[in-house]
Design an enzyme around this catalytic site. Structure first.
Site, short mmCIF file in Angstrom:
data_model
loop_
_atom_site.label_atom_id
_atom_site.label_comp_id
_atom_site.label_asym_id
_atom_site.label_seq_id
_atom_site.Cartn_x
_atom_site.Cartn_y
_atom_site.Cartn_z
N ARG A 50 0.96 -1.12 -0.19
CA ARG A 50 -0.01 0.01 -0.07
C ARG A 50 0.89 1.24 0.23
NH1 ARG A 50 -3.73 -1.47 5.05
NH2 ARG A 50 -1.79 -2.24 5.64
N ASP A 52 2.13 4.91 -0.13
CA ASP A 52 1.79 6.16 0.09
C ASP A 52 1.47 7.29 -0.93
OD1 ASP A 52 1.83 5.15 2.58
OD2 ASP A 52 3.70 6.05 3.04
N ARG A 197 11.01 5.89 4.57
CA ARG A 197 11.42 7.71 4.70
C ARG A 197 11.97 8.00 5.93
NH1 ARG A 197 5.64 9.53 2.72
NH2 ARG A 197 6.75 11.52 3.27
#
Length: 246
Positions: A50, A52, A197
Site C-alpha cells: 500500500r 503512500d 522514509r
C-alpha cells in the site's frame, strides 16, 4: 475461475497512494476501473504494498480473480488501453488460485533516490529528493549497517498506535553514491507506515553530523518517533520488487 497476477509500474505523483480512499484518486481505484472496462466484469484487486501518496513503483504486484477467458497477452494490451500514461501493467500471468499478492509476499525492496546538489534536476524532479548539503557517506553506510536485522521499529513509524506488531526484519540496506545521486536500497519482510522514509531522513541527519552514528541503537531502544530524524519526502521513494516463494 482464473487468478490473474499483474506486474505494475506507476508514477505516484498525482495519486493519493495505492489504496482506495473516499474522494481521492488512487492507483488501486484507477487500475480496477481499467481492468473492469477491459473484461466487462466487476473484480476485487489486491495489491502487495500500500504505497503512500506520491510514492512510485517499478515492481508493484497485484492480483484479481475473473471468469474472463481473454488470454494474458491480449489482456495486457486491453488493460493498458484504458489506463492513463502514468500507470502501466508490464506483465499479466495466470497463477494458482491460492496466490495472494499481499499475504503471499515474503519481502519487498524499496529504493529511495536523493539528488545531492543545490541545482535541481528537471527531468527527474518527480522521482528524487533535492538535497544540497554535504554528507559524510562513511557515516551513513556505517549507521545503515546497525539497522540490518530484526528490531522493533516503533521509532521509525509515524503511526505506531495503529501498528500492533512493530517488529520487522531488514535483510539488507545498501547506500551508494553515483555522481550526484545517492541511492538507499532496503529489503525487509515488511515495512511500517513511513518506515523507509524515516530511516532515510535519519541517515541524512547522521551524514550531516546532526545525529551520531552510535545513536542508532538508542533510537531503536527509545521506541519513540521523536528520537529519530525527519521523514524524507515521498517523491524519492519507489517500490522496486516484491518477492515470493518459487
Amino acid at each position: 475461475m482464473r487468478n490473474i497476477q499483474l506486474l505494475i509500474e506507476y508514477d505516484g505523483t498525482h495519486y493519493a497512494g495505492w489504496q482506495w480512499q473516499k474522494n481521492e484518486k488512487t492507483i488501486q481505484e484507477t487500475l480496477t476501473g481499467a481492468i473492469e472496462q477491459a473484461i466487462q466484469e466487476q473484480i476485487k484487486l489486491y495489491g502487495a504494498s500500500r504505497t503512500d501518496a506520491g510514492v512510485h513503483a517499478f515492481g508493484q504486484v497485484a492480483n484479481f480473480k475473473t471468469i474472463s477467458d481473454i488470454p494474458p497477452e491480449r489482456l495486457l494490451l486491453a488493460i493498458n488501453f484504458y489506463l492513463p500514461c502514468d500507470i502501466t501493467v508490464k506483465k499479466v500471468t495466470d497463477v494458482p488460485e491460492s496466490f495472494h499478492a499481499q499475504y503471499g509476499a515474503k519481502s519487498k525492496i524499496y529504493q529511495y533516490t536523493l539528488f545531492n546538489d543545490w541545482i535541481r534536476t528537471s527531468l527527474n524532479r518527480y522521482f528524487c529528493y533535492l538535497y544540497g548539503f554535504h554528507m559524510d557517506m562513511n557515516k551513513i553506510v556505517t549507521a545503515a549497517r546497525h539497522l540490518i536485522g530484526t528490531h522493533d521499529f516503533t521509532s521509525f513509524t509515524t503511526k505506531a498506535r495503529y501498528e500492533k506488531d512493530r517488529i520487522r526484519t531488514i535483510k539488507s540496506l545498501d547506500v551508494k553514491k553515483e555522481g550526484k545521486y545517492i541511492y538507499f536500497t532496503i529489503e525487509a519482510d515488511g515495512f511500517l507506515y513511513n518506515m523507509v522514509r524515516t530511516i532515510v531522513g535519519t541517515l541524512i541527519e547522521i551524514g550531516r553530523g546532526k545525529i551520531m552514528v552510535e545513536s542508532i541503537k538508542d533510537i531503536l531502544d527509545a521506541k519513540n518517533r521523536k528520537a529519530a530524524g525527519p521523514t524524507a519526502p515521498a517523491k524519492g521513494l519507489c517500490l522496486m520488487e516484491v518477492k515470493y516463494d518459487d
